[in-house]
Design a protein around this motif. Sequence first.
Motif, mmCIF file in Angstrom:
data_model
loop_
_atom_site.group_PDB
_atom_site.id
_atom_site.type_symbol
_atom_site.label_atom_id
_atom_site.label_comp_id
_atom_site.label_asym_id
_atom_site.label_seq_id
_atom_site.Cartn_x
_atom_site.Cartn_y
_atom_site.Cartn_z
ATOM 1 N N UNK A 166 0.824 -1.202 0.047
ATOM 2 C CA UNK A 166 0.054 0.066 0.012
ATOM 3 C C UNK A 166 0.689 1.263 -0.048
ATOM 4 N N UNK A 167 0.297 2.456 -0.233
ATOM 5 C CA UNK A 167 0.859 3.652 -0.075
ATOM 6 C C UNK A 167 1.739 3.919 0.923
ATOM 7 N N UNK A 168 1.603 3.413 2.244
ATOM 8 C CA UNK A 168 2.367 3.565 3.351
ATOM 9 C C UNK A 168 3.257 2.218 3.596
ATOM 10 N N UNK A 169 3.516 1.247 2.729
ATOM 11 C CA UNK A 169 4.130 0.275 3.264
ATOM 12 C C UNK A 169 5.725 0.545 3.000
ATOM 13 N N UNK A 170 6.481 0.401 4.034
ATOM 14 C CA UNK A 170 7.900 0.773 3.924
ATOM 15 C C UNK A 170 8.654 0.005 2.782
ATOM 16 N N UNK A 171 9.480 0.799 2.084
ATOM 17 C CA UNK A 171 10.193 0.212 0.899
ATOM 18 C C UNK A 171 9.716 0.194 -0.373
ATOM 19 N N UNK A 172 8.493 0.443 -0.415
ATOM 20 C CA UNK A 172 7.756 0.663 -1.622
ATOM 21 C C UNK A 172 7.927 -0.814 -2.475
ATOM 22 N N UNK A 173 7.370 -1.840 -1.739
ATOM 23 C CA UNK A 173 7.261 -3.017 -2.191
ATOM 24 C C UNK A 173 6.535 -3.004 -3.534
ATOM 25 N N UNK A 174 6.790 -4.218 -4.244
ATOM 26 C CA UNK A 174 5.846 -4.543 -5.649
ATOM 27 C C UNK A 174 4.965 -5.406 -5.370
ATOM 28 N N UNK A 175 4.042 -5.858 -6.540
ATOM 29 C CA UNK A 175 3.098 -6.799 -6.470
ATOM 30 C C UNK A 175 3.770 -8.439 -6.149
ATOM 31 N N UNK A 176 3.227 -8.846 -5.074
ATOM 32 C CA UNK A 176 3.603 -10.496 -4.711
ATOM 33 C C UNK A 176 3.203 -11.337 -5.920
ATOM 34 N N UNK A 177 3.820 -12.623 -5.767
ATOM 35 C CA UNK A 177 3.361 -13.503 -6.681
ATOM 36 C C UNK A 177 1.856 -13.994 -6.520
ATOM 37 N N UNK A 178 1.316 -13.821 -5.209
ATOM 38 C CA UNK A 178 0.304 -13.984 -5.085
ATOM 39 C C UNK A 178 -0.680 -13.090 -5.482
ATOM 40 N N UNK A 179 -0.305 -11.865 -5.621
ATOM 41 C CA UNK A 179 -1.117 -10.560 -5.949
ATOM 42 C C UNK A 179 -1.164 -10.826 -7.671
ATOM 43 N N UNK A 180 -0.268 -11.371 -8.152
ATOM 44 C CA UNK A 180 -0.103 -11.791 -9.648
ATOM 45 C C UNK A 180 -1.271 -12.784 -10.127
ATOM 46 N N UNK A 181 -1.374 -13.555 -9.182
ATOM 47 C CA UNK A 181 -2.521 -14.692 -9.182
ATOM 48 C C UNK A 181 -3.838 -13.844 -9.349
ATOM 49 N N UNK A 182 -3.704 -13.156 -8.182
ATOM 50 C CA UNK A 182 -5.260 -12.596 -7.918
ATOM 51 C C UNK A 182 -5.414 -11.674 -9.201
ATOM 52 N N UNK A 183 -4.673 -11.017 -9.723
ATOM 53 C CA UNK A 183 -4.748 -10.126 -10.807
ATOM 54 C C UNK A 183 -5.277 -10.752 -11.831
ATOM 55 N N UNK A 184 -4.498 -12.036 -12.320
ATOM 56 C CA UNK A 184 -4.924 -12.990 -13.318
ATOM 57 C C UNK A 184 -6.629 -13.587 -13.257
ATOM 58 N N UNK A 185 -6.639 -13.646 -12.027
ATOM 59 C CA UNK A 185 -8.052 -14.333 -11.743
ATOM 60 C C UNK A 185 -9.129 -13.266 -11.974
ATOM 61 N N UNK A 186 -8.780 -12.146 -11.264
ATOM 62 C CA UNK A 186 -10.090 -10.856 -11.443
ATOM 63 C C UNK A 186 -10.055 -10.603 -13.215
ATOM 64 N N UNK A 187 -8.941 -10.604 -13.820
ATOM 65 C CA UNK A 187 -9.132 -10.621 -15.122
ATOM 66 C C UNK A 187 -10.037 -11.552 -15.773
#
Length: 371
Positions: A166-187
Amino acid sequence: MMHDRRSFLALAATAAAAPAVAELSPADPLAGKIVVNALGGLGDPNIEGEGDPFTPRVLAEAHASGLTAVNTTLGYVAGPGDPFEKSVRDVAEYDAFLRAHPNDLLKVFTANDIRRARDQGRIGIIYGFQNGAMMGNDVTRVDLFANMGVRIFQLTYNPLNQLGGGSMAPGNPGLTPFGRDVVARLNDRHVMVDLSHSGTQTCLDAARASKAPISINHTGCRALVDLPRNKTDEELRLVASRGGFVGIYFMPFLDPHGHAHAADVVAHIDHAVKICGEDHVGIGTDGSVTQIDDLQKYAAALAKENAERRATGVAAPGEGPDTYPFTVDLRGPDQFRKLARLLGERGHTPRQVEKILGLNFLRFATDIWGA
């Protein structure tokens, strides 16, 4: 404070179903127009207590505002409680609310439902989430919520979750592998992927990973006000270049001192149009259309809410005990008319104003949900 925005202030009221209000006068500048709030809600901030938020006043002012449809946040956002259970209960509860007001409200599944709401004098309610925490580690929950009618899925709130930063997460992390799976499923399920509240890297990663256009339904422009809740030109440009949608909010983050006005909303819309093009920008106010009757009383409740948000770690720079989560001079049932007038005075053509008020979201919704 609205049910869809945060869980810290209770909202709402008691009311039986009210008959739909008559259509706007043909002379009204919003008559026959599509007005979509890409993130907001309906509720009465003057009433505390849980229950049906759709009181007669709320419905009357929503109709009078010219609003066609609104993305209403349901489910878990932050705080205690099981995210999955909270989200399932919220959707079921809202289904019951909508059944109680069939003459006024319409659950939105497709872009045509937004047009139908306009044609029938009803208000379309779009179910959306503002945090992917309810996914747990089970990507198939996307199917469950899509089947329940959730049409918009924001990946993160301000902190880090299992999908990304999120916008307040330290270190500006990116999309996780699980996040990529969720994006694909939402698509695959034709659900909007919303990157509001996300950190920069997660937003860029998701926009590139998604097979479908994505949205940032409520944000401001960081080039104008350098706060984490606003989006960089790089994010805005990438989302638009892939056919997406950007909604500008009516929030304190539009002003460096946290006291935004209508002129700030117009300035951020102007900048977004410059970066994204006139076909990709709209509004996501993060507010309702019901006036607050006593701002002094509201300010006291707001200070308490802000303290709770800070205690739970979800508050963002730019919000504080004395910053209203709206623009004082652009609120209430006349907010969309006033914005249309101000945009026209700024040099936007009538067609461009229509796009910003709702047609751009409708175009994007058609691309994702289908007609």
